[in-house]
Design a protein around this motif. Structure first.
Motif, PDB file in Angstrom:
ATOM      1  N   LEU A   1       0.919  -1.349   0.081  1.00 35.60           N
ATOM      2  CA  LEU A   1       0.047  -0.011  -0.204  1.00 35.60           C
ATOM      3  C   LEU A   1       1.070   1.362  -0.042  1.00 35.60           C
ATOM      4  CD1 LEU A   1      -3.141   0.993   0.226  1.00 35.60           C
ATOM      5  CD2 LEU A   1      -2.700   1.005   2.682  1.00 35.60           C
ATOM      6  N   ILE A   2       0.606   1.994  -1.091  1.00 34.30           N
ATOM      7  CA  ILE A   2       1.534   3.290  -1.057  1.00 34.30           C
ATOM      8  C   ILE A   2       0.969   4.602  -1.524  1.00 34.30           C
ATOM      9  CG2 ILE A   2       3.352   1.839  -2.107  1.00 34.30           C
ATOM     10  CD1 ILE A   2       2.403   3.073  -4.871  1.00 34.30           C
ATOM     11  N   ILE A   3       1.548   5.578  -1.443  1.00 37.60           N
ATOM     12  CA  ILE A   3       1.343   6.773  -1.879  1.00 37.60           C
ATOM     13  C   ILE A   3       2.353   7.234  -2.872  1.00 37.60           C
ATOM     14  CG2 ILE A   3       1.292   9.392  -1.179  1.00 37.60           C
ATOM     15  CD1 ILE A   3       0.141   8.904   1.491  1.00 37.60           C
ATOM     16  N   LYS A   4       1.985   7.607  -4.010  1.00 36.24           N
ATOM     17  CA  LYS A   4       2.602   7.906  -5.160  1.00 36.24           C
ATOM     18  C   LYS A   4       2.814   9.482  -5.256  1.00 36.24           C
ATOM     19  CE  LYS A   4       2.950   7.177  -9.997  1.00 36.24           C
ATOM     20  NZ  LYS A   4       2.274   6.823 -11.369  1.00 36.24           N
ATOM     21  N   PRO A   5       4.171   9.942  -5.270  1.00 33.04           N
ATOM     22  CA  PRO A   5       4.290  11.358  -5.315  1.00 33.04           C
ATOM     23  C   PRO A   5       3.609  11.923  -6.713  1.00 33.04           C
ATOM     24  CG  PRO A   5       6.362  10.243  -4.684  1.00 33.04           C
ATOM     25  CD  PRO A   5       5.432   9.207  -4.936  1.00 33.04           C
TER      26      PRO A   5
ATOM     27  N   ASN B   1      -4.353  10.293  -2.825  1.00 36.40           N
ATOM     28  CA  ASN B   1      -5.393   8.697  -2.648  1.00 36.40           C
ATOM     29  C   ASN B   1      -3.836   7.961  -2.418  1.00 36.40           C
ATOM     30  OD1 ASN B   1      -3.244   7.971  -5.165  1.00 36.40           O
ATOM     31  ND2 ASN B   1      -4.912   9.504  -6.136  1.00 36.40           N
ATOM     32  N   MET B   2      -4.302   6.739  -1.880  1.00 41.17           N
ATOM     33  CA  MET B   2      -3.362   5.709  -1.710  1.00 41.17           C
ATOM     34  C   MET B   2      -3.855   4.456  -2.636  1.00 41.17           C
ATOM     35  SD  MET B   2      -4.679   4.672   2.128  1.00 41.17           S
ATOM     36  CE  MET B   2      -6.351   4.035   2.180  1.00 41.17           C
ATOM     37  N   ILE B   3      -2.777   3.707  -2.978  1.00 38.31           N
ATOM     38  CA  ILE B   3      -2.683   2.707  -3.976  1.00 38.31           C
ATOM     39  C   ILE B   3      -2.305   1.306  -3.601  1.00 38.31           C
ATOM     40  CG2 ILE B   3      -2.117   1.876  -6.589  1.00 38.31           C
ATOM     41  CD1 ILE B   3      -1.358   4.997  -7.212  1.00 38.31           C
ATOM     42  N   LEU B   4      -3.361   0.273  -3.787  1.00 35.61           N
ATOM     43  CA  LEU B   4      -2.862  -0.973  -3.194  1.00 35.61           C
ATOM     44  C   LEU B   4      -2.360  -1.675  -4.585  1.00 35.61           C
ATOM     45  CD1 LEU B   4      -2.947  -3.159  -0.873  1.00 35.61           C
ATOM     46  CD2 LEU B   4      -5.286  -3.596  -1.797  1.00 35.61           C
ATOM     47  N   LEU B   5      -1.232  -2.429  -4.312  1.00 34.21           N
ATOM     48  CA  LEU B   5      -0.530  -3.190  -5.272  1.00 34.21           C
ATOM     49  C   LEU B   5      -0.603  -4.773  -4.698  1.00 34.21           C
ATOM     50  CD1 LEU B   5       2.197  -0.720  -6.062  1.00 34.21           C
ATOM     51  CD2 LEU B   5       0.181  -0.904  -7.229  1.00 34.21           C
ATOM     52  N   ARG B   6      -0.332  -5.345  -5.667  1.00 33.22           N
ATOM     53  CA  ARG B   6      -0.031  -6.891  -5.259  1.00 33.22           C
ATOM     54  C   ARG B   6       0.676  -7.645  -6.471  1.00 33.22           C
ATOM     55  NH1 ARG B   6      -5.752 -10.519  -6.235  1.00 33.22           N
ATOM     56  NH2 ARG B   6      -5.256 -11.025  -8.553  1.00 33.22           N
ATOM     57  N   ARG B   7       1.472  -8.732  -5.916  1.00 32.76           N
ATOM     58  CA  ARG B   7       2.222  -9.460  -6.729  1.00 32.76           C
ATOM     59  C   ARG B   7       2.069 -11.029  -6.278  1.00 32.76           C
ATOM     60  NH1 ARG B   7       8.301  -7.195  -5.715  1.00 32.76           N
ATOM     61  NH2 ARG B   7       8.604  -8.059  -3.676  1.00 32.76           N
TER      62      ARG B   7
ATOM     63  N   ILE C   1       5.915   6.594  -1.421  1.00 32.44           N
ATOM     64  CA  ILE C   1       6.055   6.120  -0.077  1.00 32.44           C
ATOM     65  C   ILE C   1       5.196   4.915   0.321  1.00 32.44           C
ATOM     66  CG2 ILE C   1       5.415   7.350   2.376  1.00 32.44           C
ATOM     67  CD1 ILE C   1       5.313  10.017   0.633  1.00 32.44           C
ATOM     68  N   THR C   2       6.113   4.175   0.965  1.00 28.40           N
ATOM     69  CA  THR C   2       5.164   2.769   1.387  1.00 28.40           C
ATOM     70  C   THR C   2       4.499   3.234   2.812  1.00 28.40           C
ATOM     71  OG1 THR C   2       6.968   1.131   0.344  1.00 28.40           O
ATOM     72  CG2 THR C   2       5.742   0.502   2.193  1.00 28.40           C
ATOM     73  N   LEU C   3       3.091   2.527   2.799  1.00 28.49           N
ATOM     74  CA  LEU C   3       2.382   2.732   4.223  1.00 28.49           C
ATOM     75  C   LEU C   3       2.403   1.444   4.645  1.00 28.49           C
ATOM     76  CD1 LEU C   3      -0.639   4.833   2.982  1.00 28.49           C
ATOM     77  CD2 LEU C   3       1.346   5.513   3.867  1.00 28.49           C
ATOM     78  N   MET C   4       2.307   0.368   4.128  1.00 30.64           N
ATOM     79  CA  MET C   4       2.171  -0.985   4.748  1.00 30.64           C
ATOM     80  C   MET C   4       2.517  -2.106   3.597  1.00 30.64           C
ATOM     81  SD  MET C   4      -1.700  -1.686   5.420  1.00 30.64           S
ATOM     82  CE  MET C   4      -1.685  -3.244   5.999  1.00 30.64           C
ATOM     83  N   ARG C   5       2.906  -2.986   4.200  1.00 30.87           N
ATOM     84  CA  ARG C   5       3.335  -4.099   3.256  1.00 30.87           C
ATOM     85  C   ARG C   5       3.019  -5.542   4.063  1.00 30.87           C
ATOM     86  NH1 ARG C   5       8.229  -3.101   2.478  1.00 30.87           N
ATOM     87  NH2 ARG C   5       9.275  -4.001   4.145  1.00 30.87           N
ATOM     88  N   PHE C   6       2.265  -6.416   3.400  1.00 36.15           N
ATOM     89  CA  PHE C   6       1.947  -7.668   4.149  1.00 36.15           C
ATOM     90  C   PHE C   6       1.572  -8.791   3.108  1.00 36.15           C
ATOM     91  CE2 PHE C   6      -1.694  -5.192   2.809  1.00 36.15           C
ATOM     92  CZ  PHE C   6      -2.720  -5.943   2.594  1.00 36.15           C
ATOM     93  N   LEU C   7       1.907 -10.062   3.461  1.00 37.16           N
ATOM     94  CA  LEU C   7       1.478 -11.293   2.814  1.00 37.16           C
ATOM     95  C   LEU C   7      -0.177 -11.797   3.377  1.00 37.16           C
ATOM     96  CD1 LEU C   7       4.883 -13.372   3.269  1.00 37.16           C
ATOM     97  CD2 LEU C   7       3.679 -12.314   0.967  1.00 37.16           C
TER      98      LEU C   7
ATOM     99  N   PHE D   1      -7.545   4.253  -3.739  1.00 34.97           N
ATOM    100  CA  PHE D   1      -8.617   4.857  -2.827  1.00 34.97           C
ATOM    101  C   PHE D   1      -8.308   6.392  -2.742  1.00 34.97           C
ATOM    102  CE2 PHE D   1      -7.163   0.478  -1.711  1.00 34.97           C
ATOM    103  CZ  PHE D   1      -8.354  -0.158  -1.502  1.00 34.97           C
ATOM    104  N   ASN D   2      -9.209   7.133  -3.387  1.00 39.22           N
ATOM    105  CA  ASN D   2      -9.285   8.483  -3.114  1.00 39.22           C
ATOM    106  C   ASN D   2      -9.509   8.913  -1.781  1.00 39.22           C
ATOM    107  OD1 ASN D   2      -8.532   8.931  -6.072  1.00 39.22           O
ATOM    108  ND2 ASN D   2     -10.567   8.633  -6.839  1.00 39.22           N
ATOM    109  N   PHE D   3      -9.011   9.824  -1.357  1.00 41.81           N
ATOM    110  CA  PHE D   3      -9.258  10.563  -0.230  1.00 41.81           C
ATOM    111  C   PHE D   3     -10.336  11.478  -0.355  1.00 41.81           C
ATOM    112  CE2 PHE D   3      -4.351  10.018   0.970  1.00 41.81           C
ATOM    113  CZ  PHE D   3      -4.649   8.945   1.326  1.00 41.81           C
ATOM    114  N   LEU D   4     -11.572  11.636   0.293  1.00 40.52           N
ATOM    115  CA  LEU D   4     -12.577  12.042   0.020  1.00 40.52           C
ATOM    116  C   LEU D   4     -12.897  12.891   1.140  1.00 40.52           C
ATOM    117  CD1 LEU D   4     -15.053   9.010  -1.503  1.00 40.52           C
ATOM    118  CD2 LEU D   4     -13.644  10.702  -2.524  1.00 40.52           C
TER     119      LEU D   4
END
Length: 203
Positions: A18-22, A168-174, A53-59, A187-190
């Motif tokens: 989960l990141i924030i992209k500049p 916003n923040m963006i959730l990625l996966r691999r 900017i990393t917010l969190m990382r998880f499996l 996810f847009n900040f509303l």
């Protein structure tokens, strides 16, 4: 009746980020710093990923994904866009990064995520989630001690300052064990009222 293919999907393990992209103007500067390390110092570990900017990382298994998305959406709905200020460089010894001066809004956001997602992420020690405590933008990682000793005296004296609006923040996966991430959801900040009350975070 659950088919074999459905079982494979249900139990597929993913690495989530989960990141924030500049914003674009900050991203261009970050990419320029990475290119400099590659071209001038031959540090190809500077181009592993785009600046973020990393917010969190998880499996976690894919079967949890929709519930995680719902929780993140609920959080994002209550957050107003906020300024992120980048200033100067730092080093963890093995990582060269741009420091985030305005870290408090990000720490508050991560604290909300930790509380909301804890029931969905608790598992074995091998699946322990990572929540950022010092927000930063990585320039190069996995530096050897000689590499760090060579570049850090230069970069710690290098001045850099920029600011962008986090919207916003963006959730990625691999798939666990692979290299390339794909986007799950933005996810847009509303800034909507939280739990029926007036106002929201980061006004």
């Amino acid at each position: 009746m659950v088919t074999v293919s459905q079982q494979a999907i249900t139990y597929q393990l993913y690495e989530y980020l989960l990141i924030i992209k500049p914003a674009d103007h900050a991203q261009k500067a970050i990419e320029a710093f990475k290119r400099y390390l590659v071209n001038s110092h031959r540090y190809h570990n500077a181009i592993v990923s785009k600046g973020h900017i990393t917010l969190m990382r998880f499996l976690q298994y894919e079967s949890y994904e929709q519930r995680i998305i719902q929780r993140l959406q609920q959080i994002a709905d209550t957050i107003r866009p906020f300024d992120v200020e980048l200033q100067g460089f730092g080093s963890f010894g093995h990582t060269l990064y741009i420091d985030v001066k305005s870290a408090d809004p990000i720490r508050q956001l991560v604290a909300m995520q930790r509380q909301a997602l804890r029931p969905l992420l608790n598992g074995s020690k091998a699946l322990t989630p990572y929540f950022v405590t010092k927000p930063h933008v990585t320039i190069a990682r996995k530096l050897t001690p000689p590499q760090n000793d060579a570049i850090w005296p230069i970069w710690k004296r290098t001045h850099y300052h920029d600011k962008f609006r986090a919207k916003n923040m963006i959730l990625l996966r691999r798939m666990a064990g692979t290299l390339r991430y794909s986007t799950v959801k933005k996810f847009n900040f509303l800034g909507l009222p939280r739990f029926g009350t007036q106002g929201s975070l980061f006004a």
